[in-house]
Design a protein around this motif. Structure first.
Motif, PDB file in Angstrom:
ATOM      1  N   GLY A  33     -55.087 -41.402 -11.483  1.00  0.00           N
ATOM      2  CA  GLY A  33     -55.983 -40.364 -11.994  1.00  0.00           C
ATOM      3  C   GLY A  33     -55.253 -39.107 -12.444  1.00  0.00           C
ATOM      4  O   GLY A  33     -55.892 -38.100 -12.741  1.00  0.00           O
ATOM      5  N   GLY A  34     -53.923 -39.146 -12.465  1.00  0.00           N
ATOM      6  CA  GLY A  34     -53.175 -37.988 -12.945  1.00  0.00           C
ATOM      7  C   GLY A  34     -52.522 -37.164 -11.843  1.00  0.00           C
ATOM      8  O   GLY A  34     -51.813 -36.203 -12.103  1.00  0.00           O
ATOM      9  N   ASP A  83     -54.790 -38.232  -5.305  1.00  0.00           N
ATOM     10  CA  ASP A  83     -54.919 -38.607  -6.708  1.00  0.00           C
ATOM     11  C   ASP A  83     -56.407 -38.592  -7.035  1.00  0.00           C
ATOM     12  O   ASP A  83     -57.074 -39.629  -7.035  1.00  0.00           O
ATOM     13  CB  ASP A  83     -54.311 -40.000  -6.959  1.00  0.00           C
ATOM     14  CG  ASP A  83     -54.337 -40.365  -8.435  1.00  0.00           C
ATOM     15  OD1 ASP A  83     -54.438 -39.441  -9.276  1.00  0.00           O
ATOM     16  OD2 ASP A  83     -54.265 -41.573  -8.759  1.00  0.00           O
ATOM     17  N   VAL A  84     -56.933 -37.391  -7.248  1.00  0.00           N
ATOM     18  CA  VAL A  84     -58.368 -37.243  -7.544  1.00  0.00           C
ATOM     19  C   VAL A  84     -58.634 -37.986  -8.855  1.00  0.00           C
ATOM     20  O   VAL A  84     -58.009 -37.716  -9.878  1.00  0.00           O
ATOM     21  CB  VAL A  84     -58.763 -35.755  -7.652  1.00  0.00           C
ATOM     22  CG1 VAL A  84     -60.234 -35.627  -7.999  1.00  0.00           C
ATOM     23  CG2 VAL A  84     -58.456 -35.029  -6.342  1.00  0.00           C
ATOM     24  N   ASN A  85     -59.548 -38.983  -8.765  1.00  0.00           N
ATOM     25  CA  ASN A  85     -59.499 -40.051  -9.742  1.00  0.00           C
ATOM     26  C   ASN A  85     -60.853 -40.370 -10.375  1.00  0.00           C
ATOM     27  O   ASN A  85     -61.742 -40.933  -9.741  1.00  0.00           O
ATOM     28  CB  ASN A  85     -58.965 -41.297  -9.003  1.00  0.00           C
ATOM     29  CG  ASN A  85     -58.519 -42.368  -9.939  1.00  0.00           C
ATOM     30  OD1 ASN A  85     -59.212 -42.685 -10.904  1.00  0.00           O
ATOM     31  ND2 ASN A  85     -57.358 -42.936  -9.672  1.00  0.00           N
ATOM     32  N   LYS A  86     -60.997 -40.030 -11.649  1.00  0.00           N
ATOM     33  CA  LYS A  86     -62.291 -40.239 -12.313  1.00  0.00           C
ATOM     34  C   LYS A  86     -62.566 -41.721 -12.574  1.00  0.00           C
ATOM     35  O   LYS A  86     -63.723 -42.120 -12.733  1.00  0.00           O
ATOM     36  CB  LYS A  86     -62.358 -39.440 -13.610  1.00  0.00           C
ATOM     37  CG  LYS A  86     -61.416 -39.909 -14.682  1.00  0.00           C
ATOM     38  CD  LYS A  86     -61.605 -39.118 -15.961  1.00  0.00           C
ATOM     39  CE  LYS A  86     -60.629 -39.664 -17.004  1.00  0.00           C
ATOM     40  NZ  LYS A  86     -60.413 -38.790 -18.121  1.00  0.00           N
ATOM     41  N   TRP A  95     -66.409 -52.552  -7.321  1.00  0.00           N
ATOM     42  CA  TRP A  95     -65.649 -51.981  -6.204  1.00  0.00           C
ATOM     43  C   TRP A  95     -66.545 -51.508  -5.077  1.00  0.00           C
ATOM     44  O   TRP A  95     -66.102 -51.400  -3.934  1.00  0.00           O
ATOM     45  CB  TRP A  95     -64.820 -50.775  -6.685  1.00  0.00           C
ATOM     46  CG  TRP A  95     -63.729 -51.116  -7.634  1.00  0.00           C
ATOM     47  CD1 TRP A  95     -63.090 -52.324  -7.755  1.00  0.00           C
ATOM     48  CD2 TRP A  95     -63.131 -50.241  -8.595  1.00  0.00           C
ATOM     49  NE1 TRP A  95     -62.127 -52.242  -8.734  1.00  0.00           N
ATOM     50  CE2 TRP A  95     -62.118 -50.977  -9.269  1.00  0.00           C
ATOM     51  CE3 TRP A  95     -63.334 -48.911  -8.946  1.00  0.00           C
ATOM     52  CZ2 TRP A  95     -61.331 -50.418 -10.270  1.00  0.00           C
ATOM     53  CZ3 TRP A  95     -62.542 -48.362  -9.941  1.00  0.00           C
ATOM     54  CH2 TRP A  95     -61.554 -49.108 -10.596  1.00  0.00           C
ATOM     55  N   GLY A  96     -67.765 -51.168  -5.401  1.00  0.00           N
ATOM     56  CA  GLY A  96     -68.654 -50.624  -4.376  1.00  0.00           C
ATOM     57  C   GLY A  96     -68.435 -49.130  -4.217  1.00  0.00           C
ATOM     58  O   GLY A  96     -67.344 -48.608  -4.418  1.00  0.00           O
ATOM     59  N   VAL A  97     -69.497 -48.428  -3.855  1.00  0.00           N
ATOM     60  CA  VAL A  97     -69.416 -46.963  -3.763  1.00  0.00           C
ATOM     61  C   VAL A  97     -68.502 -46.498  -2.624  1.00  0.00           C
ATOM     62  O   VAL A  97     -67.900 -45.424  -2.695  1.00  0.00           O
ATOM     63  CB  VAL A  97     -70.814 -46.306  -3.615  1.00  0.00           C
ATOM     64  CG1 VAL A  97     -71.657 -46.556  -4.849  1.00  0.00           C
ATOM     65  CG2 VAL A  97     -71.528 -46.771  -2.353  1.00  0.00           C
ATOM     66  N   HIS A  98     -68.380 -47.309  -1.584  1.00  0.00           N
ATOM     67  CA  HIS A  98     -67.528 -46.907  -0.460  1.00  0.00           C
ATOM     68  C   HIS A  98     -66.073 -46.822  -0.908  1.00  0.00           C
ATOM     69  O   HIS A  98     -65.402 -45.801  -0.721  1.00  0.00           O
ATOM     70  CB  HIS A  98     -67.692 -47.894   0.705  1.00  0.00           C
ATOM     71  CG  HIS A  98     -66.750 -47.652   1.841  1.00  0.00           C
ATOM     72  ND1 HIS A  98     -65.651 -48.452   2.088  1.00  0.00           N
ATOM     73  CD2 HIS A  98     -66.718 -46.686   2.783  1.00  0.00           C
ATOM     74  CE1 HIS A  98     -65.000 -47.989   3.147  1.00  0.00           C
ATOM     75  NE2 HIS A  98     -65.628 -46.916   3.598  1.00  0.00           N
ATOM     76  N   MET A  99     -65.582 -47.876  -1.533  1.00  0.00           N
ATOM     77  CA  MET A  99     -64.216 -47.838  -2.031  1.00  0.00           C
ATOM     78  C   MET A  99     -64.105 -46.811  -3.158  1.00  0.00           C
ATOM     79  O   MET A  99     -63.108 -46.076  -3.241  1.00  0.00           O
ATOM     80  CB  MET A  99     -63.817 -49.227  -2.533  1.00  0.00           C
ATOM     81  CG  MET A  99     -62.377 -49.305  -2.954  1.00  0.00           C
ATOM     82  SD  MET A  99     -61.721 -50.974  -2.798  1.00  0.00           S
ATOM     83  CE  MET A  99     -62.042 -51.628  -4.409  1.00  0.00           C
ATOM     84  N   GLY A 100     -65.138 -46.757  -4.010  1.00  0.00           N
ATOM     85  CA  GLY A 100     -65.127 -45.789  -5.110  1.00  0.00           C
ATOM     86  C   GLY A 100     -64.901 -44.370  -4.621  1.00  0.00           C
ATOM     87  O   GLY A 100     -64.083 -43.627  -5.157  1.00  0.00           O
ATOM     88  N   GLY A 101     -65.587 -43.985  -3.575  1.00  0.00           N
ATOM     89  CA  GLY A 101     -65.445 -42.625  -3.039  1.00  0.00           C
ATOM     90  C   GLY A 101     -64.092 -42.403  -2.382  1.00  0.00           C
ATOM     91  O   GLY A 101     -63.448 -41.381  -2.575  1.00  0.00           O
ATOM     92  N   HIS A 102     -63.647 -43.393  -1.595  1.00  0.00           N
ATOM     93  CA  HIS A 102     -62.345 -43.236  -0.931  1.00  0.00           C
ATOM     94  C   HIS A 102     -61.230 -43.039  -1.957  1.00  0.00           C
ATOM     95  O   HIS A 102     -60.357 -42.194  -1.779  1.00  0.00           O
ATOM     96  CB  HIS A 102     -62.025 -44.458  -0.076  1.00  0.00           C
ATOM     97  CG  HIS A 102     -62.547 -44.374   1.325  1.00  0.00           C
ATOM     98  ND1 HIS A 102     -62.122 -43.414   2.221  1.00  0.00           N
ATOM     99  CD2 HIS A 102     -63.446 -45.125   2.002  1.00  0.00           C
ATOM    100  CE1 HIS A 102     -62.736 -43.588   3.387  1.00  0.00           C
ATOM    101  NE2 HIS A 102     -63.547 -44.621   3.277  1.00  0.00           N
ATOM    102  N   TYR A 103     -61.250 -43.840  -3.026  1.00  0.00           N
ATOM    103  CA  TYR A 103     -60.163 -43.734  -3.997  1.00  0.00           C
ATOM    104  C   TYR A 103     -60.406 -42.674  -5.064  1.00  0.00           C
ATOM    105  O   TYR A 103     -59.540 -42.421  -5.883  1.00  0.00           O
ATOM    106  CB  TYR A 103     -59.835 -45.105  -4.602  1.00  0.00           C
ATOM    107  CG  TYR A 103     -59.156 -46.003  -3.593  1.00  0.00           C
ATOM    108  CD1 TYR A 103     -57.911 -45.659  -3.071  1.00  0.00           C
ATOM    109  CD2 TYR A 103     -59.773 -47.153  -3.129  1.00  0.00           C
ATOM    110  CE1 TYR A 103     -57.294 -46.449  -2.119  1.00  0.00           C
ATOM    111  CE2 TYR A 103     -59.171 -47.955  -2.181  1.00  0.00           C
ATOM    112  CZ  TYR A 103     -57.928 -47.602  -1.673  1.00  0.00           C
ATOM    113  OH  TYR A 103     -57.325 -48.387  -0.728  1.00  0.00           O
ATOM    114  N   THR A 104     -61.567 -42.024  -5.033  1.00  0.00           N
ATOM    115  CA  THR A 104     -61.694 -40.803  -5.842  1.00  0.00           C
ATOM    116  C   THR A 104     -60.815 -39.727  -5.210  1.00  0.00           C
ATOM    117  O   THR A 104     -60.283 -38.856  -5.902  1.00  0.00           O
ATOM    118  CB  THR A 104     -63.162 -40.338  -5.897  1.00  0.00           C
ATOM    119  OG1 THR A 104     -63.954 -41.366  -6.482  1.00  0.00           O
ATOM    120  CG2 THR A 104     -63.306 -39.057  -6.715  1.00  0.00           C
ATOM    121  N   ILE A 105     -60.635 -39.791  -3.897  1.00  0.00           N
ATOM    122  CA  ILE A 105     -59.723 -38.888  -3.191  1.00  0.00           C
ATOM    123  C   ILE A 105     -58.304 -39.455  -3.277  1.00  0.00           C
ATOM    124  O   ILE A 105     -57.369 -38.797  -3.693  1.00  0.00           O
ATOM    125  CB  ILE A 105     -60.120 -38.746  -1.700  1.00  0.00           C
ATOM    126  CG1 ILE A 105     -61.604 -38.427  -1.545  1.00  0.00           C
ATOM    127  CG2 ILE A 105     -59.243 -37.709  -1.016  1.00  0.00           C
ATOM    128  CD1 ILE A 105     -62.130 -38.637  -0.119  1.00  0.00           C
TER     129      ILE A 105
END
Ligand SMILES: *[C@@H]1O[C@H](CO)[C@@H](O)[C@H](O)[C@H]1NC(C)=O
Ligand SMILES: *[C@@H]1O[C@H](CO)[C@@H](O)[C@H](O)[C@H]1NC(C)=O
Ligand SMILES: *[C@@H]1O[C@H](CO)[C@@H](O)[C@H](O)[C@H]1NC(C)=O
Ligand SMILES: [Cu+2]
Length: 390
Positions: free
Chosen positions: A210-211, A257-260, A297-307
């Motif tokens: 995510g940059g 890696d805050v990740n869109k 991916w599911g929202v749980h993984m989605g949220g964890h890897y947004t962080i």
């Protein structure tokens, strides 16, 4: 060890919408926010609250907890700037207090904050097992909130993170923009391949970078010491822990890696579909955790890897990123909204149908508790749970 997938490791809109006249909830939103429109999940919650109200009238909590006297956990964006600052100060306070976890076993736990991280690492398998995942995390968050309040004088409640509000541009959000009233910024940019998602087909087999990925250098947590772990890091160049079990002292910066790309699967339509289309509790949990057969991916993984990052992307040590509590707060909120759709049948069930005497034991974080007493936020945990999400 490399655990890119939480569930495998555990083995197993912005148009303005008129908030309806449902009690205090909409008043609170109008009073302090006026900026974020309610999304479809917020509206579903408002609608189902009526249902839940009727259920509680017929089935009052023994403890006397009601929708009116329950604590209100607010979304970060709905807090005032000074409320955010008060929360941040309490987290920093917890990070500055001496630990109580056993010193011989957890020399790397440097603070009261780290006690919670060490606990999650120790009990990761039981915390993430079916049927423990939802109720045990509920208890874990509650104890953390209690520590902030009782040991650090915090007067609010644990905020949650409605992922959908920020999913289009998380880096520039009130949570991650890096100013002193945010929860800290993006990590410095590094080169890495992203997070592999085992079991998924391309293009979902990889969460692209995510940059970020490097140290967080802006905001209240730029000086924070991450010490425990890593055990299952997703980043290169994280110094190894001096102890094989990850409990040694390993002070290093907080990395993110805050990740869109990851955030894209946490938009409101995903959460809405999760809550409304999965009546069976086991299916509800499975879809929340991700379904490789649907490349979701599911929202749980989605949220964890947004962080993401270290320790945010580490299955074991993830509570070491202060955003963990916001993410699992949202997971807890989703469970509650799922329950409120049919409270008669759902307030006492949990995925995996545990035996009646099943115990959740989080050692120094909470006394052993009957799992069946953790299923309602209104009067559960022997009356100690009395909160709603607003
Ligand atoms: C930080 O950013 C948020 C979101 O843009 C803003 O509301 C807040 O006022 C900023 N805080 C400070 C201390 O500048
Ligand atoms: C981080 O750890 C180092 C080494 O133990 C220590 O000198 C420093 O004061 C710590 N920083 C914070 C903010 O706790
Ligand atoms: C959510 O909406 C996006 C388009 O904005 C779409 O691509 C995606 O499939 C939708 N997801 C669900 C679960 O409906
Ligand atoms: Cu967890």
């Amino acid at each position: 060890m490399f655990f890119p997938l939480w569930f495998l490791a555990a083995s197993s809109a912005l148009s303005v919408v008129e908030a309806g006249p449902v009690g205090k909830k909409s008043n609170i939103r109008e009073r302090i926010n006026g900026f974020y429109a309610l999304d479809e999940v917020d509206l579903l919650q408002e609608d189902k609250l009526k249902n839940f109200d009727a259920y509680l009238a017929a089935n009052p909590a023994k403890s006397g907890c009601t929708l009116e006297n329950a604590a209100r956990r607010l979304e970060w964006g709905d807090l005032t700037v000074s409320q955010r600052e008060e929360y941040i100060a309490a987290v920093l306070c917890l990070q500055s207090k001496p630990p109580i976890s056993p010193r011989d076993k957890y020399p790397g736990a440097l603070s009261r904050y780290d006690d919670f991280v060490a606990n999650h690492m120790t009990f990761a398998m039981q915390l993430h097992s079916t049927p423990h995942l939802l109720p045990a995390h509920r208890l874990f968050i509650h104890q953390y909130e209690k520590a902030l309040r009782e040991e650090c004088g915090y007067t609010g409640y644990q905020p949650y993170w409605n992922w959908a509000r920020y999913a289009d541009d998380p880096v520039n959000s009130a949570i991650f923009n890096g100013n002193m009233s945010s929860m800290g910024g993006q990590g410095l940019p590094i080169e890495y391949d992203g997070v592999p998602s085992m079991g998924f087909e391309p293009p979902y087999d990889m969460i692209p970078p995510g940059g970020g990925g490097g140290c967080v250098t802006e905001g209240p947590f730029k000086k924070m010491n991450v010490s425990l772990g890593p055990i299952g890091t997703v980043l290169p160049d994280v110094p190894p822990n001096p102890q094989a079990d990850g409990f040694g002292s390993n002070p290093r910066c907080l990395r993110r890696d805050v990740n869109k790309y990851s955030a894209a699967v946490t938009k409101a339509n995903y959460t809405y579909a999760l809550i409304t289309e999965n009546d069976d509790p086991d299916k509800f949990e499975r879809v929340m955790l991700g379904t490789p057969e649907n490349n979701d991916w599911g929202v749980h993984m989605g949220g964890h890897y947004t962080i993401g990052g270290d320790p945010g992307g580490d299955f074991f040590a993830s509570p070491g990123d202060p955003m963990f509590w916001f993410h699992h707060g949202m997971i807890d909120r989703i469970w509650w909204i799922w329950q409120m759709q049919d409270p008669e049948n759902r307030m006492h069930v949990v995925p995996g149908s545990p035996p009646a005497d099943d115990i959740v034991d989080l050692a120094w974080v909470a006394p052993p508790t009957l799992l069946s007493d953790l299923l309602t936020n209104i009067g559960g945990n022997d009356g100690d749970f009395c909160y709603i999400y607003d």
